[in-house]
Design a protein around this motif. Structure first.
Motif, mmCIF file in Angstrom:
data_model
loop_
_atom_site.group_PDB
_atom_site.id
_atom_site.type_symbol
_atom_site.label_atom_id
_atom_site.label_comp_id
_atom_site.label_asym_id
_atom_site.label_seq_id
_atom_site.Cartn_x
_atom_site.Cartn_y
_atom_site.Cartn_z
ATOM 1 N N PRO A 10 57.903 41.964 28.370
ATOM 2 C CA PRO A 10 58.619 41.558 29.586
ATOM 3 C C PRO A 10 58.513 42.547 30.747
ATOM 4 O O PRO A 10 58.602 42.150 31.905
ATOM 5 N N ASP A 11 58.319 43.815 30.460
ATOM 6 C CA ASP A 11 58.217 44.825 31.513
ATOM 7 C C ASP A 11 56.778 45.116 31.922
ATOM 8 O O ASP A 11 56.535 45.976 32.760
ATOM 9 N N GLY A 12 55.823 44.406 31.324
ATOM 10 C CA GLY A 12 54.408 44.685 31.575
ATOM 11 C C GLY A 12 53.815 43.816 32.667
ATOM 12 O O GLY A 12 54.524 43.174 33.449
ATOM 13 N N LEU A 13 52.507 43.800 32.701
ATOM 14 C CA LEU A 13 51.762 43.022 33.699
ATOM 15 C C LEU A 13 51.837 41.534 33.384
ATOM 16 O O LEU A 13 51.883 41.142 32.215
ATOM 17 N N ASP A 14 51.811 40.723 34.417
ATOM 18 C CA ASP A 14 51.758 39.288 34.194
ATOM 19 C C ASP A 14 50.326 38.879 33.875
ATOM 20 O O ASP A 14 49.381 39.665 34.036
ATOM 21 N N ALA A 15 50.164 37.638 33.397
ATOM 22 C CA ALA A 15 48.846 37.170 32.962
ATOM 23 C C ALA A 15 47.830 37.198 34.091
ATOM 24 O O ALA A 15 46.678 37.578 33.892
ATOM 25 N N LYS A 16 48.226 36.783 35.294
ATOM 26 C CA LYS A 16 47.284 36.752 36.420
ATOM 27 C C LYS A 16 46.757 38.154 36.717
ATOM 28 O O LYS A 16 45.545 38.341 36.904
ATOM 29 N N THR A 17 47.648 39.146 36.721
ATOM 30 C CA THR A 17 47.218 40.521 36.987
ATOM 31 C C THR A 17 46.284 41.015 35.894
ATOM 32 O O THR A 17 45.252 41.634 36.178
ATOM 33 N N ARG A 18 46.619 40.738 34.650
ATOM 34 C CA ARG A 18 45.735 41.142 33.537
ATOM 35 C C ARG A 18 44.361 40.496 33.664
ATOM 36 O O ARG A 18 43.334 41.124 33.432
ATOM 37 N N LEU A 19 44.342 39.215 34.043
ATOM 38 C CA LEU A 19 43.063 38.523 34.202
ATOM 39 C C LEU A 19 42.268 39.068 35.377
ATOM 40 O O LEU A 19 41.037 39.156 35.311
ATOM 41 N N LEU A 20 42.939 39.457 36.467
ATOM 42 C CA LEU A 20 42.228 40.073 37.598
ATOM 43 C C LEU A 20 41.614 41.405 37.170
ATOM 44 O O LEU A 20 40.484 41.730 37.558
ATOM 45 N N LEU A 21 42.339 42.170 36.359
ATOM 46 C CA LEU A 21 41.781 43.425 35.835
ATOM 47 C C LEU A 21 40.600 43.149 34.910
ATOM 48 O O LEU A 21 39.589 43.861 34.944
ATOM 49 N N THR A 22 40.721 42.097 34.108
ATOM 50 C CA THR A 22 39.619 41.710 33.217
ATOM 51 C C THR A 22 38.391 41.339 34.037
ATOM 52 O O THR A 22 37.268 41.756 33.723
ATOM 53 N N LEU A 23 38.599 40.556 35.097
ATOM 54 C CA LEU A 23 37.480 40.164 35.968
ATOM 55 C C LEU A 23 36.821 41.387 36.586
ATOM 56 O O LEU A 23 35.590 41.459 36.679
ATOM 57 N N THR A 24 37.609 42.361 36.976
ATOM 58 C CA THR A 24 37.058 43.592 37.542
ATOM 59 C C THR A 24 36.156 44.290 36.525
ATOM 60 O O THR A 24 35.024 44.666 36.841
ATOM 61 N N GLY A 25 36.650 44.435 35.303
ATOM 62 C CA GLY A 25 35.847 45.079 34.260
ATOM 63 C C GLY A 25 34.582 44.306 33.938
ATOM 64 O O GLY A 25 33.506 44.879 33.773
ATOM 65 N N LEU A 26 34.709 42.983 33.849
ATOM 66 C CA LEU A 26 33.531 42.159 33.564
ATOM 67 C C LEU A 26 32.505 42.228 34.685
ATOM 68 O O LEU A 26 31.305 42.231 34.441
#
Length: 132
Positions: free
Chosen positions: A55-71
Motif C-alpha cells: 500500500p505504501d509503494g509504487l502504483d502499477a502505472k509507475t512500475r510499468l513506466l519504470l519497466t518500459l524505461t528499462g526495456l
C-alpha cells in the motif's frame, strides 16, 4: 571474502532452474510472444504490481513506466516485452505523453537507436488502440 561474482552465480542458478523446469527454455526466443500474451485489467495490475501488495509503494502505472524505461535501454532484444508493457500501460491509464516521456528519458541511457526502436513499437501499439 569470496571472489565469486554474486550476479554470475544468481544468473547460473536462474538458468539451471529454467532448464529443470523446461529444458526447451534454454533455446526459447520470445519473438511473436506479444501476440500471445493477454492484457490484464487495470484492477488486476494494481493488485499484483501496485498498491495491492504494498500500500505504501509504487502504483502499477509507475512500475510499468519504470519497466518500459528499462526495456527501452535493453533495446531491440526486448521488442515483444516493450509491446506488452505499452499495452498494459494503456490499460493502467497511462497517457501517450507519459509513455513517450519514459521512452525519451531512457534514450539518455540506452542511446538514440534503442529509443527510436521503442518509440516505433509504442506508436504501433498505440495506433492499434486508435483502430479499436
Amino acid at each position: 571474502m569470496s571472489d565469486e561474482n554474486p550476479f554470475a552465480k544468481m544468473m547460473q542458478q536462474g538458468q539451471d532452474w529454467a532448464r529443470q523446469f523446461n529444458p526447451d527454455m534454454s533455446s526459447f526466443v520470445p519473438k511473436g510472444f506479444a501476440d500471445l500474451f493477454p492484457t490484464m485489467s487495470a484492477d488486476m495490475m494494481e493488485t499484483f504490481f501496485g498498491k495491492g501488495l504494498n500500500p505504501d509503494g509504487l502504483d502499477a502505472k509507475t512500475r510499468l513506466l519504470l519497466t518500459l524505461t528499462g526495456l527501452t535501454i535493453t533495446g531491440a532484444a526486448a521488442e515483444d516485452q516493450i509491446r506488452i508493457t505499452v499495452r498494459h500501460l494503456i490499460a493502467a491509464g497511462a497517457t501517450r505523453q507519459e509513455i513517450a516521456e519514459a521512452i525519451a528519458q531512457a534514450g539518455l541511457f540506452g542511446g538514440v537507436p534503442a529509443m527510436t526502436t521503442a518509440m516505433t513499437l509504442a506508436t504501433e501499439e498505440l495506433s492499434k488502440d486508435d483502430d479499436a
